[in-house]
Design an enzyme around this catalytic site. Structure first.
Site, short mmCIF file in Angstrom:
data_model
loop_
_atom_site.label_atom_id
_atom_site.label_comp_id
_atom_site.label_asym_id
_atom_site.label_seq_id
_atom_site.Cartn_x
_atom_site.Cartn_y
_atom_site.Cartn_z
N CYS A 219 43.39 51.69 39.92
CA CYS A 219 42.33 52.19 40.79
C CYS A 219 41.03 52.29 40.00
O CYS A 219 41.01 52.11 38.78
CB CYS A 219 42.69 53.57 41.35
SG CYS A 219 44.23 53.60 42.29
N GLY B 244 40.73 47.75 42.82
CA GLY B 244 41.51 48.15 43.99
C GLY B 244 40.87 47.68 45.27
O GLY B 244 39.69 47.94 45.50
N ASN C 264 42.79 57.70 38.75
CA ASN C 264 43.22 56.37 38.34
C ASN C 264 44.34 56.55 37.32
O ASN C 264 44.15 57.18 36.29
CB ASN C 264 42.06 55.60 37.70
CG ASN C 264 42.51 54.31 37.03
OD1 ASN C 264 43.42 53.65 37.50
ND2 ASN C 264 41.87 53.96 35.92
N GLY C 265 45.51 55.99 37.61
CA GLY C 265 46.63 56.11 36.69
C GLY C 265 47.91 56.44 37.42
O GLY C 265 48.07 56.15 38.61
N THR D 235 39.68 35.56 35.46
CA THR D 235 39.79 36.36 34.24
C THR D 235 40.12 35.54 33.00
O THR D 235 39.95 36.04 31.88
CB THR D 235 40.85 37.46 34.41
OG1 THR D 235 42.04 36.89 34.98
CG2 THR D 235 40.34 38.57 35.30
N ASP E 298 45.82 30.80 31.81
CA ASP E 298 45.76 31.99 32.63
C ASP E 298 45.81 33.22 31.73
O ASP E 298 46.22 33.13 30.57
CB ASP E 298 46.91 32.02 33.64
CG ASP E 298 46.57 32.84 34.88
OD1 ASP E 298 45.50 33.50 34.89
OD2 ASP E 298 47.36 32.83 35.84
N ASP E 299 45.41 34.38 32.26
CA ASP E 299 45.42 35.59 31.44
C ASP E 299 46.83 36.07 31.16
O ASP E 299 47.11 36.64 30.10
CB ASP E 299 44.62 36.70 32.14
CG ASP E 299 45.07 36.92 33.57
OD1 ASP E 299 46.12 37.55 33.78
OD2 ASP E 299 44.35 36.48 34.48
N TYR F 10 43.44 41.65 31.69
CA TYR F 10 43.34 41.27 33.10
C TYR F 10 42.42 42.14 33.94
O TYR F 10 41.57 41.63 34.66
CB TYR F 10 44.75 41.29 33.72
CG TYR F 10 44.77 41.02 35.21
CD1 TYR F 10 44.63 39.72 35.70
CD2 TYR F 10 44.93 42.05 36.13
CE1 TYR F 10 44.65 39.46 37.06
CE2 TYR F 10 44.95 41.80 37.50
CZ TYR F 10 44.81 40.51 37.96
OH TYR F 10 44.82 40.25 39.30
#
Length: 506
Positions: free
Chosen positions: A2, A28, A101-102, A304, A366-367, A257
């Site tokens: 988030c 998000g 966030n978390g 990314t 790709d990442d 990412y």
């Protein structure tokens, strides 16, 4: 994952919060919300959807006040209910709105304690509501009309003792001010900035520095692990290190990412970290494939991996080309809930440019490789576009373990590298060659700066070593039951917008 933001200004903050959330939209896309404070009253608007869709003009004009917080969300356990959109609110004590966030790794235990011992009711399955109620309960013990910063910090010390896991938090306490705090390991990012106006100083706290700079604020520093910041109604900044015994171990996947490349997290440039990932990966390719590696062109899988792919191509002395055109109106496939939807979205999201593939040995970069679904589809797209051979490189190591700190990675049996060799993964995704970054190289790529204040990194998705929360096999099995795609198909989606103006504070 988030994104959170909080703003304290001498003018209405609704537009600043909106603009800041758009800069954090990559964190998000499931839901968004804003709470503002004016005259001891909180004003809330939240709903499922992107920032631009949730906040229309009629909503923005009702978000009055010079203090406010905002949140963008995607669900970490498959739910997509407006009731779990943030910020969340409790009316006692004072009136508190919180955005998180978390992920709390002991949320189930805390939820039981809140009901049985603290006599608090939880209305959702969100660990963020658990965190909010733990804080509210501890603050209740210090309830008095003239709440002091030290009372808030004392309550937070108890929160830190009870709550395990990862959290970057912003909150509004009605009639008192804005609060921000970060988990004792600094797993999730949180940074604050300030600016001086003709009316005085203003502050902003956000998940990433890019949101702070975009609003015209100067970045001051990252919130330290275990530190809390409180800004009162007179714009006085108070800080407190609430946890003394900390070990700074941010999530390394932020750099791989999630974070924007123009962000700086814990004094580490995401852009430069990704460039060094490409350099390290090029060195490994030369080491294992030889100078005569046979690569004609390096093509990133947007977005990314661009930084890593460009640096990799330069060190391999081969051409770098943009071989995929991206439809920017499709969401990030990593965070889509089902395999079928992910497969469909890849073809809608990317389209190959045949000129860059025809009769060439192509190295796609790709990442990371998580489920492998998108890799397989993209490799087939490259072959359909005429590639002679399709090689594949991951800028990060094999993802073998689920994330328990707020990233909605799938259960272990859905991770393509879990229990498989590199060769087995290569066969499944259909590449002619496959190379992963070494973990030691990834750590060195991210932490190769004299400005870093990081002790170690949380690399649990790669090595299974969880730095917080006492994670055991039972926890991971329970998590698997919540996160697997079959469970997500049974989720009931609630689609009722929440627009509560004038929530009474004190």
């Amino acid at each position: 994952m988030c994104g959170v933001i909080g703003v304290v200004a001498h003018e209405p903050v609704n537009q600043m919060l909106y603009d800041g959330l758009t800069m954090l939209q990559h964190r998000g896309q499931d839901a968004a919300g804003i709470v503002t404070l004016k005259d001891d009253r909180l004003y809330l608007r939240k709903d499922n959807g992107m920032v631009r869709d949730v906040f229309l003009n009629q909503h923005m004009v009702r978000l009055v006040g010079n203090f406010g917080i905002g949140h963008v969300r995607y669900p970490t356990a498959g739910t997509s209910s407006t009731a779990e959109a943030q910020p969340l609110y409790v009316n006692s004590p004072y009136g508190i709105a919180l955005a998180h966030n978390g992920n709390l790794t002991n949320a189930d235990k805390l939820a039981k304690e809140l009901y049985e011992s603290d006599h608090r009711h939880l209305n959702t399955d969100s660990d963020s509501e658990v965190l909010l109620n733990v804080f509210a309960n501890e603050l209740q013990k210090s309830t008095k009309p003239n709440l002091e910063p030290d009372d808030i910090f004392q309550a937070l010390k108890a929160v830190y003792q009870r709550c395990e896991g990862a959290y970057g938090v912003v909150a509004i306490i009605a009639g008192h001010g804005l609060l921000a705090f970060r988990d004792p390991n600094g797993i999730r990012p949180l940074v604050y900035g300030r600016r001086l106006t003709g009316q005085g100083v203003e502050y902003v706290v956000a998940s990433e520095s890019v949101a702070i700079q975009a609003l015209g604020f100067e970045v001051v520093r990252d919130v330290a692990p275990g530190e809390a910041i409180f800004i009162d109604l007179h714009h006085n900044l108070h800080t407190k290190q609430c946890v003394e015994d900390v070990k700074h171990t941010p999530c390394i996947f932020e750099y791989v990412y999630f974070a924007r490349p123009d962000s700086i997290i814990d004094n580490i440039s995401v852009h430069k970290a990704r460039m060094r990932m490409g350099e390290k990966l090029a060195q490994k390719i030369i080491r294992e494939w030889g100078e005569d590696h046979g690569i004609d062109v390096v093509i990133p899988i947007p977005d990314t991996s661009r930084n890593s792919a460009l640096e990799l191509a330069m060190h391999l002395n081969v051409k770098y080309r943009e071989g995929f055109t991206k439809n920017r109106y499709i969401g990030r496939t990593f965070i889509m809930p089902g395999q079928g939807q992910r497969k469909k979205s890849v073809r809608q999201k990317l389209n190959a440019v045949p000129l860059e593939f025809k009769n060439k040995n192509v190295l796609l970069v790709d990442d990371s490789i998580v489920r492998g679904t998108t890799c397989h589809e993209i490799i087939q797209m490259a072959r359909d576009a005429g590639a002679k051979n399709v090689f594949f490189a991951s800028a990060s190591p094999e993802v073998k373990f689920p994330n328990v700190y707020g990233i909605d990675m799938p259960s272990r049996h859905e991770l393509i590298s879990s229990g498989r060799t590199v060769e087995e993964v290569r066969e499944i995704i259909g590449a002619d060659r496959l190379v992963f970054q070494d973990l030691d190289d990834l750590i060195e790529a991210v932490n190769n700066t004299k400005y870093s204040r990081v002790d170690e990194f949380d690399c649990s998705v790669f090595d299974g070593n969880y730095v917080a929360g006492g994670i055991d096999e039972k926890y991971l099995n329970d998590l698997q039951a919540k996160r697997n795609d079959a469970a997500k198909k049974t989720v009931t989606v609630v689609d009722t917008p929440v627009d509560m103006t004038g929530i009474t504070g004190v």
